[in-house]
Design a protein around this motif. Sequence first.
Motif, short mmCIF file in Angstrom:
data_model
loop_
_atom_site.label_atom_id
_atom_site.label_comp_id
_atom_site.label_asym_id
_atom_site.label_seq_id
_atom_site.Cartn_x
_atom_site.Cartn_y
_atom_site.Cartn_z
N ARG A 116 0.96 -1.18 0.06
CA ARG A 116 -0.07 -0.02 -0.10
C ARG A 116 0.88 1.27 -0.13
O ARG A 116 0.61 2.30 -0.61
CB ARG A 116 -0.82 -0.06 1.36
N GLU A 156 2.22 1.76 -3.48
CA GLU A 156 1.21 2.04 -4.33
C GLU A 156 0.92 3.87 -4.21
O GLU A 156 0.83 4.44 -5.35
CB GLU A 156 -0.10 1.44 -4.29
N ALA A 157 0.95 4.22 -2.80
CA ALA A 157 0.57 5.41 -2.62
C ALA A 157 1.84 6.50 -3.00
O ALA A 157 1.70 7.41 -3.69
CB ALA A 157 0.63 5.73 -0.89
N ASP A 179 -0.03 9.86 -3.78
CA ASP A 179 -1.52 9.94 -3.07
C ASP A 179 -1.06 10.16 -1.62
O ASP A 179 -0.77 9.12 -0.75
CB ASP A 179 -2.07 8.72 -3.31
N ALA A 231 -3.04 10.91 1.00
CA ALA A 231 -4.19 10.35 1.83
C ALA A 231 -3.64 8.88 2.15
O ALA A 231 -3.60 8.30 3.13
CB ALA A 231 -5.22 10.70 1.36
N ALA A 232 -3.23 7.98 1.05
CA ALA A 232 -2.99 6.79 0.73
C ALA A 232 -2.01 6.34 1.59
O ALA A 232 -1.68 5.58 2.33
CB ALA A 232 -3.21 6.26 -0.61
N ALA A 233 -1.00 7.52 1.30
CA ALA A 233 0.38 7.34 2.24
C ALA A 233 0.22 7.34 3.90
O ALA A 233 0.68 6.56 4.54
CB ALA A 233 1.43 8.27 1.80
N ASP A 263 -2.60 6.57 5.32
CA ASP A 263 -3.33 5.30 5.44
C ASP A 263 -2.38 4.16 5.68
O ASP A 263 -2.40 3.09 6.28
CB ASP A 263 -4.43 4.96 4.53
N ALA A 264 -1.50 3.96 4.89
CA ALA A 264 -0.47 3.02 4.45
C ALA A 264 0.40 3.09 5.63
O ALA A 264 0.84 2.11 6.33
CB ALA A 264 0.23 3.11 3.30
#
Length: 232
Positions: free
Chosen positions: A178, A181-182, A187, A189-191, A193-194
Amino acid sequence: MSWRAEVRDRLREDGWTILQLAAAALIAFLLARWLGGHSEPFFAPIAAVVSLNTDLGERGLNALKLLLGVVLGIVVGELTLLVVSDLALALGIAVLVSLSISTLAGGSRLLVAQAAASAVLTVSISDGSAGPERLIDALIGAGVALVFTQLLFTPDPLKLLRAAESEALSSVGSGLRRAAEALAGDDEAAAVDALAGLRETRDDLADVASARERSQRVARHSLTRRSGRRPW
């Protein structure tokens, strides 16, 4: 995931354990009624379920802790009744002493709770029947639990450790994937979360250490696994 799928997965994961607990409770109840002569042997099945209701590799130790707590509470309760005639005062003293001894001895929550509960029952039912009956029930319930853990359903130490390692590696791999991918998608926000997910893998890594201790305990102390020990 639908609730049906979640229930199915949970039953697949814990169904065998549930069956073991139910079987142990039934066996302990029947043994206490037939061998102990108790008309209402409620504590024997409770003792069996409480002893087995913990992580694999901890069950035998749990049974011994429960038994030790019961013995301590009964002994303290009976000795208190010998020197204190007032039941209310005797109950308070017995609970205080049993809690103090079990806590100062470094007892687990289970041991401390059983010591206090046994002291309460021993003093509150002052006809002398509560202590011996509870001790017999504890012996039967813990004995059934030990038979289950030592002979019938002893866990495989290596499988215990490998399962925890697999769960931890899966969590770390998922978190790193994850994060990659971030970063690739820039990204933020994705980072975030990861990163939060990777922080949570600390629990999985701690479970690996716990599983190692439990697997070593099984290999050292269980009757069916001791002969197959190999150097770690």
